[in-house]
Scaffold this active site. Sequence first.
Site, short mmCIF file in Angstrom:
data_model
loop_
_atom_site.label_atom_id
_atom_site.label_comp_id
_atom_site.label_asym_id
_atom_site.label_seq_id
_atom_site.Cartn_x
_atom_site.Cartn_y
_atom_site.Cartn_z
N GLU A 1 0.79 -1.25 0.00
CA GLU A 1 0.00 0.00 0.00
C GLU A 1 0.81 1.28 0.00
OE1 GLU A 1 -3.31 0.25 2.64
OE2 GLU A 1 -4.29 -1.49 1.78
N GLU B 1 -5.75 -8.23 0.13
CA GLU B 1 -6.53 -7.89 1.32
C GLU B 1 -7.96 -7.58 0.89
OE1 GLU B 1 -5.21 -4.78 4.00
OE2 GLU B 1 -3.11 -5.40 3.80
C1 NOJ Z 1 -4.78 -2.00 4.70
C2 NOJ Z 1 -3.50 -2.22 5.43
O1 NOJ Z 1 -2.57 -2.88 4.63
C3 NOJ Z 1 -3.70 -2.95 6.74
O2 NOJ Z 1 -2.52 -2.82 7.46
C4 NOJ Z 1 -4.90 -2.38 7.47
O3 NOJ Z 1 -5.04 -2.89 8.75
C5 NOJ Z 1 -6.14 -2.66 6.64
N1 NOJ Z 1 -6.01 -2.01 5.36
C6 NOJ Z 1 -7.44 -2.17 7.26
O4 NOJ Z 1 -7.43 -0.79 7.35
#
Ligand code: NOJ
Length: 490
Positions: A208, A396
Amino acid sequence: MRRDVSRRDFARVVGATAVGASAALVGASTPVAAQAAGTETSRSLAFPDGFLWGTATAAYQVEGAVTEDGRGPSIWDIFSHTPGKVAGNATGDVADDHYHRYKEDVALMKALGVKGYRFSIAWPRVFPDGTGAPNPKGLDFYNRLLDELHAAGIEPYATLYHWDLPQALQDRVGGWESSETSKAFAEYAGYVAERLSDRVKHIFTINEFGAFVELGYRVGVHAPGLTLAPKAFNQTRHNAVLGHGLAVQAIRAHAKPGTKVGLAENMTVCAPVLETPVHVAAAERATRELNAQYLTVILEGKYTEAYLAAAGADAPVFTDAELAAIGSPIDFVGINIYTPVYVRADDSPAGFTVVPHPASFPHMASPWLFVGPEALYWGPRNVSSIWKVGEIYITENGCSSSDVPAADGLVYDTDRIMYLRNYLSQLQRGVSEGVPVRGYFLWSLMDNFEWADGYTNRFGLHYVDYATQKRTPKLSASFYREVIARNRVL
Ligand code: NOJ
């Protein structure tokens, strides 16, 4: 004729829970065997054989043990220990204590039936000072974890950077503001790839860009908490993608043959407001432009003209060699998908407009997490159609819920199940049309440290009681276990 009873069965199980059969609901019952042939609901939401179901976590969010075995401080240690930066002044000092409880956590995964686990390696465990002398004890933890995963038949997918930059690099060179950090990252990547690629076959460089660079260096709500001026900020974005590209090269140079490398990006997912050709085309144009600073430059090896023109005098300074490194071929693209933006065609030079969410647009517990299941269709479809990527992972997807335990101690997160059912249906739609998504990692295996939100937002399939470190499967864990066992949405 098939009888559509499994929903009724499900309701009956939930009813039974209230009178004490909760173990059957969330425990290790035999989901498929319990269903006689002919009692299944429609099979039309099936996934292809071999589709990889997994879960995900990240080092700072779950490990704890921040001073153990020679780990150096990261920017998140310093940031979270600065009063007022994180909700409740929470830190990752203990988090889920996964560093000590990893065996229990692998057992949770095994009970779910997942075939893949995406985790991250903490750079400051491996190089406590960012560069220089490695700390073998730090890497040992991941060796232990990999062995445990292997014994459980779970394939590891490792992320090298999930935001825990060694503080030493922030202090010495200004972190990602300097291309020294990009080079240091590549050295660390090569070092890890050489030592772990006998067991790790899929490596993600960076997680990200769209969150850690934007929130950490422009908005200032994530570590290191900076609000840079546009010129320095655009250079920071550039250094981050450069770090990715140099790491890809280092991994190729040091990893065992057959190791695959990619990234995990929270791309801006552009969904057409109406699924008509004109808006679908606009959403594709928007996808390239709204991801110009990260995914587009990585997949095309150049910034778009519109991005450079909009930045003007604040555009990043770069060489052709850097662009070539950034555009180094990768084996797969990972996309973290939570929510879409809606796009419509218009007559502007860009040919699209983002349509803002109306105030009534529904969201989950996190106010930014708007519910738009079609994101899981349009995200991978756009990546595949624009850049002809042949291997995509949803690295994710998941959501925060209020997750209050009921009187029987269990969490009946029907809202999370609603979210997952709808998102997975859209993923299945894409996969059945031939969009090459090979796997899905649900965020997250268990509740954990949610960055600036501390422990106030829970994303886990397992409820974590932070006072006792007890993990309890939520109703959504049962849902996911059934999805995996049947290889289809239910
Ligand atoms: C993206 C992130 O990579 C992760 O670390 C985070 O906890 C989740 N989204 C939820 O916000």
